[in-house]
Design a protein around this motif. Structure first.
Motif, mmCIF file in Angstrom:
data_model
loop_
_atom_site.group_PDB
_atom_site.id
_atom_site.type_symbol
_atom_site.label_atom_id
_atom_site.label_comp_id
_atom_site.label_asym_id
_atom_site.label_seq_id
_atom_site.Cartn_x
_atom_site.Cartn_y
_atom_site.Cartn_z
ATOM 1 N N LEU A 143 0.819 -1.210 0.000
ATOM 2 C CA LEU A 143 0.000 0.000 0.000
ATOM 3 C C LEU A 143 0.854 1.262 0.000
ATOM 4 C CD1 LEU A 143 -2.875 -1.040 2.426
ATOM 5 C CD2 LEU A 143 -2.991 -0.771 -0.059
ATOM 6 N N GLU A 144 1.992 1.231 0.687
ATOM 7 C CA GLU A 144 2.906 2.375 0.695
ATOM 8 C C GLU A 144 3.500 2.610 -0.690
ATOM 9 O OE1 GLU A 144 4.175 4.692 3.075
ATOM 10 O OE2 GLU A 144 2.275 4.109 3.995
ATOM 11 N N SER A 145 3.773 1.527 -1.412
ATOM 12 C CA SER A 145 4.416 1.670 -2.721
ATOM 13 C C SER A 145 3.461 2.167 -3.801
ATOM 14 C CB SER A 145 5.041 0.344 -3.158
ATOM 15 O OG SER A 145 4.025 -0.599 -3.455
ATOM 16 N N CYS A 146 2.167 1.956 -3.627
ATOM 17 C CA CYS A 146 1.219 2.368 -4.670
ATOM 18 C C CYS A 146 0.162 3.304 -4.112
ATOM 19 C CB CYS A 146 0.594 1.157 -5.332
ATOM 20 S SG CYS A 146 -0.381 0.127 -4.229
ATOM 21 N N GLN A 147 0.600 4.220 -3.272
ATOM 22 C CA GLN A 147 -0.317 5.153 -2.646
ATOM 23 C C GLN A 147 -0.857 6.137 -3.682
ATOM 24 O OE1 GLN A 147 1.418 7.419 0.559
ATOM 25 N NE2 GLN A 147 -0.270 6.835 1.876
ATOM 26 N N ARG A 148 -2.164 6.219 -3.779
ATOM 27 C CA ARG A 148 -2.813 7.107 -4.745
ATOM 28 C C ARG A 148 -3.305 8.355 -4.036
ATOM 29 N NH1 ARG A 148 -6.357 4.376 -9.166
ATOM 30 N NH2 ARG A 148 -7.025 6.522 -9.045
ATOM 31 N N VAL A 149 -3.447 9.429 -4.816
ATOM 32 C CA VAL A 149 -3.980 10.680 -4.293
ATOM 33 C C VAL A 149 -5.475 10.707 -4.601
ATOM 34 C CG1 VAL A 149 -3.876 13.188 -4.456
ATOM 35 C CG2 VAL A 149 -1.787 11.842 -4.690
ATOM 36 N N HIS A 150 -6.275 10.962 -3.582
ATOM 37 C CA HIS A 150 -7.724 11.013 -3.745
ATOM 38 C C HIS A 150 -8.195 12.463 -3.757
ATOM 39 C CE1 HIS A 150 -7.953 6.681 -3.252
ATOM 40 N NE2 HIS A 150 -7.104 6.806 -2.237
ATOM 41 N N GLU A 151 -9.338 12.689 -4.352
ATOM 42 C CA GLU A 151 -9.864 14.037 -4.529
ATOM 43 C C GLU A 151 -9.910 14.850 -3.236
ATOM 44 O OE1 GLU A 151 -13.934 16.215 -6.032
ATOM 45 O OE2 GLU A 151 -13.472 14.225 -6.820
ATOM 46 N N PRO A 152 -10.382 14.313 -2.115
ATOM 47 C CA PRO A 152 -10.413 15.118 -0.875
ATOM 48 C C PRO A 152 -9.028 15.552 -0.395
ATOM 49 C CG PRO A 152 -11.756 13.155 -0.634
ATOM 50 C CD PRO A 152 -11.024 13.021 -1.927
ATOM 51 N N ASP A 153 -7.970 14.860 -0.835
ATOM 52 C CA ASP A 153 -6.611 15.212 -0.429
ATOM 53 C C ASP A 153 -5.999 16.340 -1.243
ATOM 54 O OD1 ASP A 153 -6.732 13.169 1.438
ATOM 55 O OD2 ASP A 153 -5.919 11.680 0.035
ATOM 56 N N VAL A 154 -6.672 16.778 -2.313
ATOM 57 C CA VAL A 154 -6.149 17.826 -3.176
ATOM 58 C C VAL A 154 -6.806 19.148 -2.788
ATOM 59 C CG1 VAL A 154 -5.845 18.601 -5.564
ATOM 60 C CG2 VAL A 154 -5.825 16.143 -5.031
ATOM 61 N N ASP A 155 -6.055 19.979 -2.084
ATOM 62 C CA ASP A 155 -6.586 21.246 -1.570
ATOM 63 C C ASP A 155 -7.102 22.163 -2.674
ATOM 64 O OD1 ASP A 155 -6.013 20.502 1.031
ATOM 65 O OD2 ASP A 155 -4.035 21.449 1.010
ATOM 66 N N LEU A 156 -6.445 22.218 -3.790
ATOM 67 C CA LEU A 156 -6.831 23.129 -4.862
ATOM 68 C C LEU A 156 -8.166 22.747 -5.510
ATOM 69 C CD1 LEU A 156 -3.429 23.893 -6.577
ATOM 70 C CD2 LEU A 156 -4.747 25.349 -5.043
ATOM 71 N N LEU A 157 -8.588 21.511 -5.369
ATOM 72 C CA LEU A 157 -9.879 21.092 -5.925
ATOM 73 C C LEU A 157 -11.043 21.477 -5.018
ATOM 74 C CD1 LEU A 157 -9.000 17.586 -7.408
ATOM 75 C CD2 LEU A 157 -9.274 19.759 -8.616
ATOM 76 N N ARG A 158 -10.740 21.859 -3.796
ATOM 77 C CA ARG A 158 -11.806 22.248 -2.849
ATOM 78 C C ARG A 158 -12.232 23.709 -3.022
ATOM 79 N NH1 ARG A 158 -9.332 20.316 2.690
ATOM 80 N NH2 ARG A 158 -8.234 18.569 1.809
ATOM 81 N N LEU A 159 -11.544 24.464 -3.811
ATOM 82 C CA LEU A 159 -11.819 25.903 -3.961
ATOM 83 C C LEU A 159 -13.115 26.178 -4.662
ATOM 84 C CD1 LEU A 159 -8.259 27.113 -4.901
ATOM 85 C CD2 LEU A 159 -9.370 27.230 -2.697
#
Length: 159
Positions: A143-159
Motif C-alpha cells: 500500500l505504501e508503494s502504490c499510494q494514490r492521491v484522492h480528490e479530498p486530499d487535493v486542496d486546490l480542488l476544494r476551492l
C-alpha cells in the motif's frame, strides 16, 4: 548537478584568469615553475587547479589559489555567497529527506506494535500470529508503494 555547477564555475574562473596578465593563473604558473623548475603547467593542470579552487568555495576548505585582481575578487565573493545558498539548500533537502524517512519508520513501528498488542490481547496462537504479521507487513509495504492521491486530499480542488 553540483559537479556540473562546479565545472561551469571552474571554466568561468579559468576564463577570468586567462583574460588579464596579472591574474590567479599567472600566480599559479609562477608557483608551479618555482616548484618544478622551468616547465610550464599543462592546461589540464590549470583546469584541475581551477576546479579545486571552485570546490573549496563550496566547502569549508582552503587552497593556495587566491584572487589577484578586482574582477577575480568580485567573482570569488559572488561564488562564496552563491555556494552558501546552494549548500544550505542541499543540506536542508537532505535533512528533510532523513526526517521523512524517520517519521515513516516510526509510523510503521507504531502500527506494528499495535498489531502485536492486538494479537496478544486476543490470545491469537503464535503460528497464526506470525502469519498475520507477515501478511500485514507485506500489505502495508504494498500500500505504501502504490499510494494514490484522492480528490479530498487535493486542496486546490476544494476551492
Amino acid at each position: 548537478l553540483i559537479l556540473s555547477l562546479n565545472h561551469i564555475t571552474a571554466c568561468v574562473w579559468y576564463a577570468l584568469g586567462s583574460s588579464t596578465e596579472a591574474s590567479w593563473i599567472q600566480s599559479a604558473i609562477n608557483k608551479y615553475e618555482a616548484l618544478d623548475g622551468r616547465r610550464r603547467p599543462s592546461k589540464l593542470y590549470m583546469y584541475v587547479t581551477s576546479l579545486h579552487w571552485v570546490t573549496t568555495q563550496f566547502t569549508p576548505a582552503s587552497m593556495e589559489v587566491v584572487p589577484v585582481n578586482i574582477p577575480e575578487r568580485i567573482f570569488a565573493i559572488v561564488t562564496v555567497f552563491g555556494s552558501l545558498v546552494l549548500f544550505s539548500s542541499f543540506l536542508s533537502s537532505i535533512t528533510n529527506a532523513v526526517a521523512t524517512l524517520r517519521r515513516q519508520k516510526e509510523e510503521f513501528a507504531k502500527a506494528r506494535a499495535k498489531l502485536m498488542q492486538f494479537l496478544q490481547e486476543n490470545h491469537v496462537p503464535m503460528g497464526l500470529s506470525r502469519q498475520i504479521r507477515e501478511v500485514a507487513v507485506e500489505r502495508y509495504k504494498y500500500l505504501e508503494s502504490c499510494q494514490r492521491v484522492h480528490e479530498p486530499d487535493v486542496d486546490l480542488l476544494r476551492l
